[in-house]
Design a protein around this motif. Structure first.
Motif, short mmCIF file in Angstrom:
data_model
loop_
_atom_site.label_atom_id
_atom_site.label_comp_id
_atom_site.label_asym_id
_atom_site.label_seq_id
_atom_site.Cartn_x
_atom_site.Cartn_y
_atom_site.Cartn_z
N ALA A 191 0.83 -1.20 0.00
CA ALA A 191 0.00 0.00 0.00
C ALA A 191 0.87 1.26 0.00
N LEU A 192 1.89 1.28 0.87
CA LEU A 192 2.78 2.44 0.92
C LEU A 192 3.56 2.59 -0.38
N LEU A 193 4.00 1.48 -0.94
CA LEU A 193 4.71 1.51 -2.22
C LEU A 193 3.82 2.06 -3.33
N GLY A 194 2.56 1.65 -3.35
CA GLY A 194 1.61 2.14 -4.35
C GLY A 194 1.37 3.63 -4.22
N VAL A 195 1.21 4.10 -2.99
CA VAL A 195 0.99 5.53 -2.77
C VAL A 195 2.23 6.33 -3.18
N LEU A 196 3.41 5.82 -2.86
CA LEU A 196 4.64 6.49 -3.23
C LEU A 196 4.81 6.57 -4.75
#
Length: 67
Positions: free
Chosen positions: A13-18
């Motif tokens: 999720a954090l990778l996708g947002v980044l």
């Protein structure tokens, strides 16, 4: 519940947002005008729709790549 599944979900999720944030900055830099000024100050509705559609398209590509 397995903790590794939860950790992996948070990482993805954090990778996708980044990735979305970086790609949106690239789109902002490629446009010949200031998006923030056009959207907020001049209330350009047509541009807001295009930017929203672009954001959704980027999100779909990122989600499909991560999935």
């Amino acid at each position: 519940m397995d903790v590794t599944i939860l950790i992996n979900s948070i990482i993805y999720a954090l990778l996708g947002v980044l990735i979305f944030f970086v790609s949106f900055i690239v789109v902002d830099r490629l446009t010949p005008y200031d998006l923030w000024k056009q959207l907020v100050e001049e209330k350009n509705t047509a541009l807001a729709i295009v930017v929203g559609a672009t954001a959704l398209g980027i999100c779909l590509i990122i989600a499909a790549a991560i999935h």
